[in-house]
Scaffold this motif. Structure first.
Motif, PDB file in Angstrom:
ATOM      1  N   ARG A 193     -11.189   0.441  -2.676  1.00 55.14           N
ATOM      2  CA  ARG A 193     -11.452  -0.385  -2.931  1.00 55.14           C
ATOM      3  C   ARG A 193     -10.458  -1.482  -2.891  1.00 55.14           C
ATOM      4  O   ARG A 193     -11.369  -2.752  -2.596  1.00 55.14           O
ATOM      5  CB  ARG A 193     -12.128  -0.663  -4.990  1.00 55.14           C
ATOM      6  CG  ARG A 193     -13.254   0.559  -4.693  1.00 55.14           C
ATOM      7  CD  ARG A 193     -13.715   0.999  -6.219  1.00 55.14           C
ATOM      8  NE  ARG A 193     -14.332  -0.001  -6.616  1.00 55.14           N
ATOM      9  CZ  ARG A 193     -13.926   0.490  -8.092  1.00 55.14           C
ATOM     10  NH1 ARG A 193     -14.436   0.877  -8.889  1.00 55.14           N
ATOM     11  NH2 ARG A 193     -14.941  -0.508  -8.678  1.00 55.14           N
ATOM     12  N   TYR A 194      -9.204  -1.836  -3.570  1.00 53.02           N
ATOM     13  CA  TYR A 194      -8.703  -3.015  -3.267  1.00 53.02           C
ATOM     14  C   TYR A 194      -8.455  -3.626  -1.182  1.00 53.02           C
ATOM     15  O   TYR A 194      -8.637  -4.146  -1.308  1.00 53.02           O
ATOM     16  CB  TYR A 194      -7.381  -2.662  -3.788  1.00 53.02           C
ATOM     17  CG  TYR A 194      -6.165  -3.178  -4.425  1.00 53.02           C
ATOM     18  CD1 TYR A 194      -7.813  -2.957  -5.735  1.00 53.02           C
ATOM     19  CD2 TYR A 194      -6.049  -4.272  -4.546  1.00 53.02           C
ATOM     20  CE1 TYR A 194      -7.095  -3.682  -7.206  1.00 53.02           C
ATOM     21  CE2 TYR A 194      -5.663  -5.413  -5.508  1.00 53.02           C
ATOM     22  CZ  TYR A 194      -6.165  -5.352  -6.606  1.00 53.02           C
ATOM     23  OH  TYR A 194      -6.319  -5.835  -7.850  1.00 53.02           O
TER      24      TYR A 194
ATOM     25  N   PHE B  77       0.686  -1.059  -0.239  1.00 52.47           N
ATOM     26  CA  PHE B  77      -0.239  -0.495  -0.051  1.00 52.47           C
ATOM     27  C   PHE B  77       1.008   1.469   0.047  1.00 52.47           C
ATOM     28  O   PHE B  77       0.584   2.446  -0.782  1.00 52.47           O
ATOM     29  CB  PHE B  77      -0.860  -0.191   1.273  1.00 52.47           C
ATOM     30  CG  PHE B  77      -2.062  -0.945   1.002  1.00 52.47           C
ATOM     31  CD1 PHE B  77      -2.875  -0.683  -0.314  1.00 52.47           C
ATOM     32  CD2 PHE B  77      -2.296  -2.209   1.450  1.00 52.47           C
ATOM     33  CE1 PHE B  77      -4.162  -1.537  -0.557  1.00 52.47           C
ATOM     34  CE2 PHE B  77      -3.778  -2.458   1.404  1.00 52.47           C
ATOM     35  CZ  PHE B  77      -4.665  -2.173   0.364  1.00 52.47           C
TER      36      PHE B  77
ATOM     37  N   VAL C 299      -9.946   4.089  -6.369  1.00 49.71           N
ATOM     38  CA  VAL C 299      -8.963   2.531  -6.747  1.00 49.71           C
ATOM     39  C   VAL C 299      -8.422   1.576  -5.297  1.00 49.71           C
ATOM     40  O   VAL C 299      -8.830   0.218  -4.258  1.00 49.71           O
ATOM     41  CB  VAL C 299      -8.245   2.589  -7.803  1.00 49.71           C
ATOM     42  CG1 VAL C 299      -7.549   1.373  -8.045  1.00 49.71           C
ATOM     43  CG2 VAL C 299      -9.103   2.455  -8.972  1.00 49.71           C
ATOM     44  N   MET C 300      -7.748   2.720  -4.931  1.00 45.75           N
ATOM     45  CA  MET C 300      -6.381   1.754  -3.405  1.00 45.75           C
ATOM     46  C   MET C 300      -7.850   1.580  -2.438  1.00 45.75           C
ATOM     47  O   MET C 300      -7.079   0.531  -1.908  1.00 45.75           O
ATOM     48  CB  MET C 300      -6.226   2.948  -3.061  1.00 45.75           C
ATOM     49  CG  MET C 300      -5.443   3.244  -2.251  1.00 45.75           C
ATOM     50  SD  MET C 300      -3.617   2.319  -2.617  1.00 45.75           S
ATOM     51  CE  MET C 300      -2.503   4.259  -2.156  1.00 45.75           C
TER      52      MET C 300
ATOM     53  N   ARG D  76     -11.645  -4.729  -0.956  1.00 49.01           N
ATOM     54  CA  ARG D  76     -11.480  -6.450  -1.398  1.00 49.01           C
ATOM     55  C   ARG D  76     -11.213  -7.178  -0.960  1.00 49.01           C
ATOM     56  O   ARG D  76     -10.815  -8.582  -0.552  1.00 49.01           O
ATOM     57  CB  ARG D  76     -11.614  -6.070  -3.107  1.00 49.01           C
ATOM     58  CG  ARG D  76     -11.271  -7.722  -3.890  1.00 49.01           C
ATOM     59  CD  ARG D  76     -12.010  -7.419  -5.160  1.00 49.01           C
ATOM     60  NE  ARG D  76     -11.103  -8.692  -5.568  1.00 49.01           N
ATOM     61  CZ  ARG D  76     -12.116  -9.652  -6.048  1.00 49.01           C
ATOM     62  NH1 ARG D  76     -13.128  -9.460  -5.406  1.00 49.01           N
ATOM     63  NH2 ARG D  76     -12.383 -10.634  -6.218  1.00 49.01           N
ATOM     64  N   HIS D  77      -9.624  -7.083  -0.619  1.00 45.49           N
ATOM     65  CA  HIS D  77      -8.574  -8.003  -0.384  1.00 45.49           C
ATOM     66  C   HIS D  77      -8.056  -8.354   1.100  1.00 45.49           C
ATOM     67  O   HIS D  77      -7.281  -8.775   1.328  1.00 45.49           O
ATOM     68  CB  HIS D  77      -7.339  -8.202  -1.469  1.00 45.49           C
ATOM     69  CG  HIS D  77      -7.110  -7.692  -2.342  1.00 45.49           C
ATOM     70  ND1 HIS D  77      -7.739  -8.909  -3.114  1.00 45.49           N
ATOM     71  CD2 HIS D  77      -7.337  -6.827  -3.579  1.00 45.49           C
ATOM     72  CE1 HIS D  77      -8.608  -8.986  -4.080  1.00 45.49           C
ATOM     73  NE2 HIS D  77      -8.259  -7.416  -4.785  1.00 45.49           N
ATOM     74  N   LEU D  78      -8.814  -7.049   2.056  1.00 48.60           N
ATOM     75  CA  LEU D  78      -7.767  -7.473   3.740  1.00 48.60           C
ATOM     76  C   LEU D  78      -9.327  -7.980   4.172  1.00 48.60           C
ATOM     77  O   LEU D  78      -9.148  -8.665   5.276  1.00 48.60           O
ATOM     78  CB  LEU D  78      -7.721  -5.738   4.146  1.00 48.60           C
ATOM     79  CG  LEU D  78      -6.527  -5.443   2.862  1.00 48.60           C
ATOM     80  CD1 LEU D  78      -6.322  -4.036   4.362  1.00 48.60           C
ATOM     81  CD2 LEU D  78      -5.011  -6.157   3.546  1.00 48.60           C
TER      82      LEU D  78
ATOM     83  N   LEU E 155      -7.139   7.289  -8.236  1.00 50.41           N
ATOM     84  CA  LEU E 155      -6.333   6.284  -7.511  1.00 50.41           C
ATOM     85  C   LEU E 155      -6.683   6.120  -5.887  1.00 50.41           C
ATOM     86  O   LEU E 155      -7.101   5.122  -5.976  1.00 50.41           O
ATOM     87  CB  LEU E 155      -4.875   6.690  -7.676  1.00 50.41           C
ATOM     88  CG  LEU E 155      -4.432   7.221  -9.252  1.00 50.41           C
ATOM     89  CD1 LEU E 155      -3.408   7.972  -9.514  1.00 50.41           C
ATOM     90  CD2 LEU E 155      -4.709   5.296  -9.863  1.00 50.41           C
TER      91      LEU E 155
ATOM     92  N   SER F  31     -15.910  -4.852  -7.220  1.00 47.48           N
ATOM     93  CA  SER F  31     -14.695  -5.471  -7.214  1.00 47.48           C
ATOM     94  C   SER F  31     -14.784  -4.110  -8.848  1.00 47.48           C
ATOM     95  O   SER F  31     -13.180  -4.741  -9.517  1.00 47.48           O
ATOM     96  CB  SER F  31     -14.169  -6.738  -7.516  1.00 47.48           C
ATOM     97  OG  SER F  31     -14.556  -7.447  -9.349  1.00 47.48           O
TER      98      SER F  31
END
Lengths: 199, 199
Positions: free
Chosen positions: B183-184, B156, B180-181, B187-189, B177, B199
């Motif tokens: 959302r990521y 990150f 996007v960060m 989604r992933h943590l 940006l 997604s």
């Protein structure tokens, strides 16, 4: 000169830029590196700005060729190959020096429309190659179909920029960052989730 | 001057840097901005290099205060707050100008040990705050316990650098940006995987 003189001057610009950085490099340095005269440089390129604009095109062509030569049996291999191509320095000091010099060029972009337009082209190319590798991987069932290729590509390209910036600005290890990126891609894109790759 | 003169000079350096960029700003610009004389600047700071080294410390103290003021009921809120703090410009043109100027300062880091050491401190602070938010979230059961806080934080922080670099170099939208960060991260943590976040 083996190449035509205009190309040889661009090759010399590459070497001089690696040696001295963008702020310090002069047409005199480039002439010395090309074993020619400043007069001949001026014959081909009006001034330092024109030469650098042409140089960025030249660099972009090389970079395009490198990125387009990335192959792989699977989309997953291709994505890993792209990361390796853009994140590692092939063990050469030149790669590191060029990246340092390019950071300086990048820092001029907000003040220079010509540089900005060329960097935006680099950006588009890299983004498109990463996006299509991810999309192909989803289609082939290698990557999770819940992944949005556009969002994932945006994220990875941003992280690639960050790896270069962080390496130069804060002395962080490039290898560690390339490694982290690949592990993240494996963990978060691969359809069956992390298997052999530790988080 | 409301503050003491030395601090007022640093405040003026901030404004002059935003206006002119690092390469072009002179002690004369800073004196004009501070409504004082170059003589008084020299009384407090030996030269431009010394002034900028002090200025980076000053900026680092502000930045530390901003980052340490990020709160949130949950670790997940705190992480989102950190991203917002470092990635958005609070709708101000000043934030954008400062970031542009700071990119120039960053580009000097490979050539300047004092700048490099200060940027490494910024980097350590940001990394540690992101890492501890992720670790706290895992402990509280908000984040997936398969996530390695150190690897995720590394990724990150790298992407945060990239968002700034890409915005300035290639004219990519900062808001996109930051979005996007976040959302990521969602989604992933997050422990239960993506739910309300597409997604």
């Amino acid at each position: 000169m083996d190449d035509d003189p205009a190309t040889e001057i661009l090759e010399a610009t590459y070497r001089a830029l690696c040696d001295r950085g963008y702020a310090d490099v002069t047409l005199g340095d480039i002439a010395a590196e090309a074993d020619t005269s400043k007069g001949l440089i001026h014959y081909y390129y009006d001034d330092k700005e024109t030469l650098f604009a042409e140089f960025l095109d030249f660099l972009y062509d090389r970079y395009t060729a490198r990125i387009e030569s990335v192959e792989g049996e699977t989309a997953r291999d291709r994505l890993a190959g792209l990361f390796e191509t853009v994140l590692t320095d092939e063990g050469s000091a030149t790669g590191e020096q060029l990246r340092t010099a390019m950071l300086e060029v990048n820092a001029q972009a907000p003040y220079d429309e010509a540089i900005r337009a060329r960097l935006a082209r680099f950006d588009d190319l890299l983004y498109e190659r990463v996006r299509s590798a991810i999309a192909d991987g989803i289609e082939a069932g290698e990557f999770d179909d819940e992944v949005d290729p556009a969002v994932a590509a945006e994220f990875f390209v941003t992280a690639i920029y960050g790896a270069h910036a962080r390496r130069a600005a804060a002395d962080r290890s490039p290898d560690r960052l390339a490694d982290v990126m690949t592990r993240y891609a494996e963990r978060h894109l691969v359809a069956d989730g992390p298997t052999e790759v530790p988080s």
